[in-house]
Design an enzyme around this catalytic site. Structure first.
Site, PDB file in Angstrom:
ATOM      1  N   GLU A 360      78.388  12.487  53.236  1.00  0.00           N
ATOM      2  CA  GLU A 360      77.719  11.490  53.278  1.00  0.00           C
ATOM      3  C   GLU A 360      78.408  10.139  53.862  1.00  0.00           C
ATOM      4  O   GLU A 360      78.244   9.006  53.284  1.00  0.00           O
ATOM      5  CB  GLU A 360      77.207  11.130  51.929  1.00  0.00           C
TER       6      GLU A 360
HETATM    7  C1  TNX Z   1      75.839  14.152  45.944  1.00  0.00           C
HETATM    8  S1  TNX Z   1      76.210  15.947  48.267  1.00  0.00           S
HETATM    9  C2  TNX Z   1      77.032  14.098  46.072  1.00  0.00           C
HETATM   10  C3  TNX Z   1      77.767  13.320  45.112  1.00  0.00           C
HETATM   11  C4  TNX Z   1      76.966  12.839  44.211  1.00  0.00           C
HETATM   12  C5  TNX Z   1      76.000  13.888  43.728  1.00  0.00           C
HETATM   13  C6  TNX Z   1      74.967  13.363  42.655  1.00  0.00           C
HETATM   14  C7  TNX Z   1      77.435  15.594  47.940  1.00  0.00           C
HETATM   15  C8  TNX Z   1      78.589  16.406  48.572  1.00  0.00           C
HETATM   16  N1  TNX Z   1      77.805  14.436  47.138  1.00  0.00           N
HETATM   17  O1  TNX Z   1      78.519  12.289  45.612  1.00  0.00           O
HETATM   18  O2  TNX Z   1      77.770  12.776  43.008  1.00  0.00           O
HETATM   19  O3  TNX Z   1      74.965  13.953  44.851  1.00  0.00           O
HETATM   20  O4  TNX Z   1      73.977  14.329  42.442  1.00  0.00           O
END
Ligand code: TNX
Length: 551
Positions: A360
């Protein structure tokens, strides 16, 4: 001569009609018509009764073993005279013997002395020659009226055999205080077992909310019941930096000060991290530390603004948004930072993987992303470890060996099968099946729901080997269930979100595909709940499972 089992039953009968009865059998003597006198509250129960045997124990083992068969016959009885034997050649086997004795001591109150050798009675751990059927983690467990034998080619196999033995004992074995039983029967039978995947992970986010060493150790203990062998610790994010790095003191004086909602944060010193590594090792769990770059870095930027492109001071973030922070790629400070962080993490970590994050990074250009990720991966590799990152790293030239963690709920981006074909291994944790922070249903007060509701069947009913189209099953290392902690603040919250979903993920990782059967699994899961209750693990009583105590 009477078998020991009969002696134990006799002792119980004598006790019941003689000096008094233990609490465990009191109710069956109460139908004489007169009001029973309750036992005095202050007096500890007298240990005179055998614990009720587990009739279906061999059917209820979770994760499902390759084969388990109960034999009709005289049970083995664990009692005050039982010893635990281990082979003289192996200090690791001795450690498993000590672990076993320590595990069963609180509920039984027995000494369970450990001793070198084979013997012909008691519990015996034996190391055997390599066996392709058992692989690196498998074991055989044989229970006769005289002896329990766990044999395995490795001490890991012995440890997993102990976890299975635990489930063959009466459920009260999981109680944390001494129970009023003088004998603990184990039905005769045999288990043959082996792991499907070598990677059976659990993730814990200690950034959004901080969890102490003791809380993490509790989590490690709980997940080790289900033959989980990797703990992936998410150690940095926008909301907090959770591990001391030499030469960068503000990461913890500034970056660790708070957490989601603005409460006091926290961090692990390097010694505390080593303590976690060692505790996990004692449960056959390997730590994977994660520092997330180039996004999810507000805590690092608040500590050292020069790591960002503007260099402007910023505050540690206490909200729950993602995707807005970035390291600045083309800076010597950033290069030095990445090198120090990943070299130190690698030196602290005996396991093969160090995680570099990579998810992200919406505030980083593609070129900067590729640069930071390849630098971080290079640092990890130069320190002798394998870089582990979220699936987005497959878009950067990270090279091999490397591990990408697949978290997507939708179709995989083309870079994932491409990287897999080029040798990157995959760990699967699709959020709609394996994110343990997602709500079970609309009624769940904890958790998020961006991936939809995830009840136990969702966690269980998918196949990791064929999940990502275009990725060969040989590229799949295994599975992981991840607990993100934006809304999770206590050990009780952890238990509630993890149980019963992590045992479902653990089963996908451990059990042979031939055993995969939701209807059978939910029954086995139901049989686990008295153990969780005895151990003080507060779980979600999903309506999908026929719990013995109702829903
Ligand atoms: C996605 S997808 C995240 C986290 C969040 C989580 C909450 C990914 C690798 N990271 O940073 O805490 O969703 O559900």
């Amino acid at each position: 001569m009477l078998p020991r089992w009969a002696v134990a039953v006799l002792a119980c009968v004598i006790a019941a009609f003689g000096v008094g009865i233990g609490i465990g059998v009191a109710s069956s003597h109460n139908n004489s018509g007169s009001r029973p006198t309750p036992p005095p509250k202050t007096v500890a129960p007298v240990a005179k009764a055998p614990a009720p045997a587990e009739s279906d124990a061999y059917k209820n083992i979770a994760p499902a073993p390759v084969e388990a068969t109960a034999a009709p016959g005289t049970p083995f009885v664990l009692d005050a005279s039982t010893t635990v034997a281990y082979p003289s050649s192996s200090s690791a086997a001795k450690d498993v013997a000590d672990y076993l004795a320590t595990l069963f001591r609180p509920a039984t109150g027995f000494a369970l002395h450990t001793t070198v050798g084979a013997g012909s009675s008691g519990i015996r751990l034996a190391l055997t020659a390599p066996d392709p059927q058992l692989g690196a983690e498998g074991y055989e467990l044989q229970v006769t009226s005289r002896q329990v034998t766990i044999s395995a080619p490795t001490s890991a196999g012995l440890f997993y055999g102990v976890q299975t033995l635990r489930q063959l004992l009466p459920t009260a074995i999981d109680a944390t205080a001494k129970q009023p039983y003088n004998a603990w029967p184990i039905t005769e039978g045999k288990v043959l077992d082996a792991a499907r995947f070598g990677y059976r992970g659990a993730g814990l986010d200690v950034t959004r909310h901080f969890f102490t060493v003791a809380q993490v150790e509790r989590y490690i203990d709980e997940i080790s019941r289900y033959k989980i062998d990797y703990l992936h610790l998410h150690l940095s994010d926008d909301q907090g930096w959770r591990i001391a790095i030499n030469g960068w003191p503000k990461l913890t004086t500034v970056g660790a000060a708070t957490q989601v909602g603005g409460g006091t944060g926290g961090f692990y010193t390097q010694d505390e991290y080593r303590q976690l590594v060692a505790f996990a090792q004692s449960r056959y769990i390997t730590l994977i530390p994660e520092i997330d770059v180039p996004g999810h870095v507000t805590a690092a930027l608040a500590s050292y603004p020069q790591l960002g492109c503007t260099g402007k001071p910023t505050q540690v973030f206490t909200g729950i948004d993602v995707g807005f922070s970035s390291l600045c790629a083309a800076k010597p400070d950033t290069t030095r930072f990445l090198h120090d962080v990943f070299t130190q993490l690698a030196a602290l970590t005996p396991g093969p993987y160090v995680a570099i994050g990579g998810d992200e990074a919406k505030a980083t250009s593609a070129a900067d992303y590729a640069r930071v990720v390849t630098e971080a991966a290079g640092d990890v590799r130069s320190a002798g470890k394998i870089p582990w990152g979220w699936q987005e790293i497959t878009a950067a030239p990270v090279g091999t060996p490397s591990v990408a963690a697949y978290w997507d709920t939708g179709p995989a981006p083309a870079s994932v099968p491409r990287a897999a074909a080029a040798g990157t291994h995959l760990v699967l944790m699709p959020a709609n099946h394996a994110y343990l922070d997602q709500k079970y249903s609309g009624a769940t007060t904890l958790g998020l729901d961006w991936a939809g509701f995830v009840d136990v069947k969702d966690s269980y009913d998918w196949d990791p080997a064929s999940y990502v189209p275009g990725v060969a099953s040989t590229s799949v290392l295994g599975v992981e269930g991840d607990l993100w902690t934006e809304t999770i603040t206590s050990a009780a919250d952890i238990d509630y979100m993890v149980f019963p979903r992590l045992p479902a993920i653990a089963e996908l990782g451990w059990s042979a595909p031939a055993t995969h059967d939701w209807d059978a699994f939910r029954l086995r899961l139901a049989a686990q709940s008295p153990r969780w209750k005895a151990a003080g693990i507060g779980f979600y009583a999903s309506p999908e499972v026929p719990w013995p105590h109702g829903n």
